[in-house]
Motif scaffolding. Structure first.
Motif, PDB file in Angstrom:
ATOM      1  N   LYS A 112       0.807  -1.220   0.000  1.00 52.76           N
ATOM      2  CA  LYS A 112       0.000   0.000   0.000  1.00 52.76           C
ATOM      3  C   LYS A 112       0.844   1.275   0.000  1.00 52.76           C
ATOM      4  CE  LYS A 112      -3.906   2.186   2.321  1.00 52.76           C
ATOM      5  NZ  LYS A 112      -4.917   2.070   3.402  1.00 52.76           N
ATOM      6  N   LYS A 113       1.826   1.355   0.900  1.00 55.69           N
ATOM      7  CA  LYS A 113       2.613   2.590   0.999  1.00 55.69           C
ATOM      8  C   LYS A 113       3.457   2.844  -0.252  1.00 55.69           C
ATOM      9  CE  LYS A 113       5.835   5.124   3.959  1.00 55.69           C
ATOM     10  NZ  LYS A 113       6.633   5.090   5.220  1.00 55.69           N
ATOM     11  N   PRO A 114       4.238   1.848  -0.726  1.00 56.18           N
ATOM     12  CA  PRO A 114       4.984   2.081  -1.969  1.00 56.18           C
ATOM     13  C   PRO A 114       4.077   2.391  -3.160  1.00 56.18           C
ATOM     14  CG  PRO A 114       5.838   0.160  -0.824  1.00 56.18           C
ATOM     15  CD  PRO A 114       4.576   0.549  -0.127  1.00 56.18           C
ATOM     16  N   LEU A 115       2.885   1.769  -3.186  1.00 62.14           N
ATOM     17  CA  LEU A 115       1.943   2.048  -4.266  1.00 62.14           C
ATOM     18  C   LEU A 115       1.481   3.500  -4.218  1.00 62.14           C
ATOM     19  CD1 LEU A 115       0.151   1.192  -6.632  1.00 62.14           C
ATOM     20  CD2 LEU A 115      -1.534   0.369  -4.963  1.00 62.14           C
ATOM     21  N   ALA A 116       1.189   3.990  -3.002  1.00 62.84           N
ATOM     22  CA  ALA A 116       0.759   5.377  -2.854  1.00 62.84           C
ATOM     23  C   ALA A 116       1.858   6.342  -3.304  1.00 62.84           C
ATOM     24  CB  ALA A 116       0.371   5.648  -1.399  1.00 62.84           C
ATOM     25  N   GLU A 117       3.104   6.045  -2.944  1.00 67.75           N
ATOM     26  CA  GLU A 117       4.230   6.893  -3.352  1.00 67.75           C
ATOM     27  C   GLU A 117       4.416   6.868  -4.868  1.00 67.75           C
ATOM     28  OE1 GLU A 117       7.387   5.218  -1.078  1.00 67.75           O
ATOM     29  OE2 GLU A 117       6.844   6.272   0.778  1.00 67.75           O
ATOM     30  N   TRP A 118       4.255   5.702  -5.440  1.00 64.51           N
ATOM     31  CA  TRP A 118       4.395   5.522  -6.897  1.00 64.51           C
ATOM     32  C   TRP A 118       3.326   6.325  -7.639  1.00 64.51           C
ATOM     33  CZ3 TRP A 118       1.446   2.806 -10.672  1.00 64.51           C
ATOM     34  CH2 TRP A 118       2.148   2.393 -11.820  1.00 64.51           C
ATOM     35  N   LEU A 119       2.102   6.251  -7.154  1.00 66.68           N
ATOM     36  CA  LEU A 119       1.005   6.983  -7.787  1.00 66.68           C
ATOM     37  C   LEU A 119       1.196   8.499  -7.641  1.00 66.68           C
ATOM     38  CD1 LEU A 119      -1.955   4.740  -6.604  1.00 66.68           C
ATOM     39  CD2 LEU A 119      -1.164   5.003  -8.954  1.00 66.68           C
ATOM     40  N   THR A 120       1.668   8.929  -6.489  1.00 62.99           N
ATOM     41  CA  THR A 120       1.922  10.353  -6.271  1.00 62.99           C
ATOM     42  C   THR A 120       2.994  10.860  -7.232  1.00 62.99           C
ATOM     43  OG1 THR A 120       1.301  10.176  -3.935  1.00 62.99           O
ATOM     44  CG2 THR A 120       2.652  12.076  -4.573  1.00 62.99           C
ATOM     45  N   HIS A 121       4.025  10.048  -7.427  1.00 58.88           N
ATOM     46  CA  HIS A 121       5.122  10.423  -8.330  1.00 58.88           C
ATOM     47  C   HIS A 121       4.620  10.604  -9.769  1.00 58.88           C
ATOM     48  CE1 HIS A 121       9.110  10.524 -10.123  1.00 58.88           C
ATOM     49  NE2 HIS A 121       8.757   9.537 -10.926  1.00 58.88           N
ATOM     50  N   LEU A 122       3.644   9.783 -10.176  1.00 60.65           N
ATOM     51  CA  LEU A 122       3.146   9.811 -11.558  1.00 60.65           C
ATOM     52  C   LEU A 122       1.934  10.720 -11.757  1.00 60.65           C
ATOM     53  CD1 LEU A 122       3.359   5.984 -12.354  1.00 60.65           C
ATOM     54  CD2 LEU A 122       4.845   7.782 -13.250  1.00 60.65           C
ATOM     55  N   LYS A 123       1.434  11.284 -10.681  1.00 58.26           N
ATOM     56  CA  LYS A 123       0.168  12.010 -10.726  1.00 58.26           C
ATOM     57  C   LYS A 123       0.136  13.108 -11.775  1.00 58.26           C
ATOM     58  CE  LYS A 123      -3.103  14.509  -7.776  1.00 58.26           C
ATOM     59  NZ  LYS A 123      -3.408  14.917  -6.384  1.00 58.26           N
ATOM     60  N   HIS A 124       1.235  13.824 -11.967  1.00 60.60           N
ATOM     61  CA  HIS A 124       1.233  14.993 -12.848  1.00 60.60           C
ATOM     62  C   HIS A 124       1.804  14.694 -14.241  1.00 60.60           C
ATOM     63  CE1 HIS A 124      -0.143  17.261  -9.484  1.00 60.60           C
ATOM     64  NE2 HIS A 124       0.957  17.066  -8.790  1.00 60.60           N
ATOM     65  N   GLN A 125       2.031  13.435 -14.550  1.00 61.02           N
ATOM     66  CA  GLN A 125       2.468  13.080 -15.896  1.00 61.02           C
ATOM     67  C   GLN A 125       1.335  13.359 -16.887  1.00 61.02           C
ATOM     68  OE1 GLN A 125       5.373  12.050 -17.121  1.00 61.02           O
ATOM     69  NE2 GLN A 125       6.418  12.041 -15.145  1.00 61.02           N
ATOM     70  N   GLU A 126       1.616  14.167 -17.886  1.00 59.04           N
ATOM     71  CA  GLU A 126       0.559  14.544 -18.816  1.00 59.04           C
ATOM     72  C   GLU A 126       0.325  13.498 -19.907  1.00 59.04           C
ATOM     73  OE1 GLU A 126       0.712  18.486 -20.320  1.00 59.04           O
ATOM     74  OE2 GLU A 126       1.257  19.360 -18.389  1.00 59.04           O
ATOM     75  N   GLY A 127       1.325  12.687 -20.198  1.00 61.79           N
ATOM     76  CA  GLY A 127       1.153  11.668 -21.227  1.00 61.79           C
ATOM     77  C   GLY A 127       0.306  10.509 -20.727  1.00 61.79           C
ATOM     78  N   THR A 128      -0.273   9.770 -21.657  1.00 66.23           N
ATOM     79  CA  THR A 128      -1.032   8.572 -21.322  1.00 66.23           C
ATOM     80  C   THR A 128      -0.107   7.564 -20.635  1.00 66.23           C
ATOM     81  OG1 THR A 128      -2.477   8.910 -23.225  1.00 66.23           O
ATOM     82  CG2 THR A 128      -2.422   6.700 -22.290  1.00 66.23           C
ATOM     83  N   LEU A 129      -0.601   6.920 -19.591  1.00 71.11           N
ATOM     84  CA  LEU A 129       0.188   5.967 -18.807  1.00 71.11           C
ATOM     85  C   LEU A 129      -0.184   4.541 -19.188  1.00 71.11           C
ATOM     86  CD1 LEU A 129      -0.146   7.834 -15.413  1.00 71.11           C
ATOM     87  CD2 LEU A 129       1.947   7.621 -16.741  1.00 71.11           C
ATOM     88  N   MET A 130       0.821   3.674 -19.292  1.00 72.96           N
ATOM     89  CA  MET A 130       0.615   2.273 -19.637  1.00 72.96           C
ATOM     90  C   MET A 130       1.266   1.413 -18.562  1.00 72.96           C
ATOM     91  SD  MET A 130       1.618   2.372 -23.705  1.00 72.96           S
ATOM     92  CE  MET A 130       3.372   2.473 -23.335  1.00 72.96           C
ATOM     93  N   LEU A 131       0.539   0.445 -18.065  1.00 72.08           N
ATOM     94  CA  LEU A 131       1.111  -0.436 -17.058  1.00 72.08           C
ATOM     95  C   LEU A 131       0.468  -1.812 -17.143  1.00 72.08           C
ATOM     96  CD1 LEU A 131      -0.990  -0.704 -14.323  1.00 72.08           C
ATOM     97  CD2 LEU A 131      -0.506   1.737 -14.371  1.00 72.08           C
ATOM     98  N   TYR A 132       1.132  -2.785 -16.506  1.00 76.99           N
ATOM     99  CA  TYR A 132       0.613  -4.148 -16.425  1.00 76.99           C
ATOM    100  C   TYR A 132       0.123  -4.401 -14.998  1.00 76.99           C
ATOM    101  CZ  TYR A 132       3.270  -4.996 -20.746  1.00 76.99           C
ATOM    102  OH  TYR A 132       3.777  -4.950 -22.027  1.00 76.99           O
ATOM    103  N   GLU A 133      -0.910  -5.225 -14.872  1.00 78.34           N
ATOM    104  CA  GLU A 133      -1.372  -5.601 -13.542  1.00 78.34           C
ATOM    105  C   GLU A 133      -1.997  -6.992 -13.585  1.00 78.34           C
ATOM    106  OE1 GLU A 133      -0.854  -5.876 -10.599  1.00 78.34           O
ATOM    107  OE2 GLU A 133      -1.315  -3.871  -9.855  1.00 78.34           O
ATOM    108  N   SER A 134      -1.828  -7.732 -12.496  1.00 80.00           N
ATOM    109  CA  SER A 134      -2.364  -9.090 -12.411  1.00 80.00           C
ATOM    110  C   SER A 134      -3.853  -9.038 -12.065  1.00 80.00           C
ATOM    111  CB  SER A 134      -1.622  -9.878 -11.329  1.00 80.00           C
ATOM    112  OG  SER A 134      -2.043  -9.444 -10.041  1.00 80.00           O
TER     113      SER A 134
END
Length: 295
Positions: free
Chosen positions: A154-176
């Protein structure tokens, strides 16, 4: 010092071998290219993430090249041996379980070592799940970022999302399938209700793309339990929404909805797109903004 690679220079005696990065199918075997098949037949060795999976592919295409294992858990020992063989003049093909090797994959380290040693690294292009999902998503493709798999905790995920929050380009990721609901819930909390495409089973019989807002897709998953690994394609941050005011509030907080829309229209953006951006800024459904400013 700049080092130049001439990928297709004729080999001379004493030259190193070549490391080929060979794309393999992400589902449909017809994704395999003629060049990929020829390369796998001609190299002295194939290094595979999962030899059992790759052996099925080789059998299908009647490829008898020697197969060895190279994956996350043996990459140090196996990688140094592969580099030695390349420096001895053998050519090696690197493959992953599916798609392009060296993308979110330990093959990237082998490539880095090969480059450091002056060994030629040649791509054999083919299928890629993230880019395939992006081009069918309906979201902007002029600027995008691939972010791999999100952190699990949870905590690393929250930090990761905060880091990417202001990226203006479309985001692509994989998830199980086991974590996709949790990840979407965290995205909604940290990013607001952005547009998203959830794509799975690419190139296979049950290929599926679910498009909507994050909250809409979460509701859809409640009725349709997730199956298979997902490519998530998420709308980037709205331009102009990157900076908050001195009090920590967003720049648009004091604006009425109509003034917020007008701000974007004054930048030359048409009204429909301006409404989309306002909805994204505020984490509101687009139709609610549309109804409010067109009463």
């Amino acid at each position: 010092m700049v080092r130049i690679q001439k990928s297709f220079k004729d080999l001379a005696d004493g030259d190193y071998g070549t490391l080929y990065l060979v794309a393999t199918p992400i589902g449909n075997l017809e994704d395999m290219t003629f060049r990929a098949i020829r390369t796998l037949k001609e190299v002295q060795l194939i290094a595979a993430e999962d030899t059992r999976q790759t052996r099925k592919l080789l059998t299908h295409f009647e490829i008898s090249t020697r197969l060895v294992s190279y994956h996350e858990h043996n990459k140090q020992a196996s990688g140094s041996e592969l580099i030695r063989l390349l420096m001895d003049g053998q050519s090696i093909a690197l493959v992953s379980d599916a798609g392009l090797p060296a993308v979110s994959d330990p093959g990237a380290e082998l490539v880095a070592d090969a480059v450091e040693q002056g060994i030629k690294v040649v791509p054999i292009p083919g299928a890629n799940a993230a880019l395939s999902a992006l081009i069918i998503s309906g979201l902007p493709t002029d600027q995008f970022m691939f972010t791999g798999f999100p952190p699990r905790d949870k905590k690393p995920l929250a930090e990761w999302l905060t880091h990417l929050k202001h990226q203006e380009g479309t985001l692509m990721l994989y998830e199980s399938p086991h974590r996709v609901k949790k990840t979407l819930d965290a995205m909604l909390e940290h990013w607001g209700d952005r547009r998203i495409a959830m794509v799975r089973e690419l190139t296979k019989r049950h290929e599926e793309a679910a498009r909507g807002t994050i909250s809409e897709c979460m509701a859809w998953l409640e009725e349709h339990p997730p199956l298979g690994e997902y490519c998530l394609i998420i709308e980037g941050a709205a331009s102009g929404a990157r900076e908050a005011g001195e009090n920590g509030e967003a720049w648009w907080t004091a604006l009425e909805l109509e003034d917020h829309v007008a701000h974007y229209e004054n930048q030359g953006i048409d009204r429909k797109e301006a409404i989309k951006k306002v909805a994204l800024d505020r984490g509101l459904p687009k139709r609610d903004v549309y109804n409010a400013v067109n009463r």
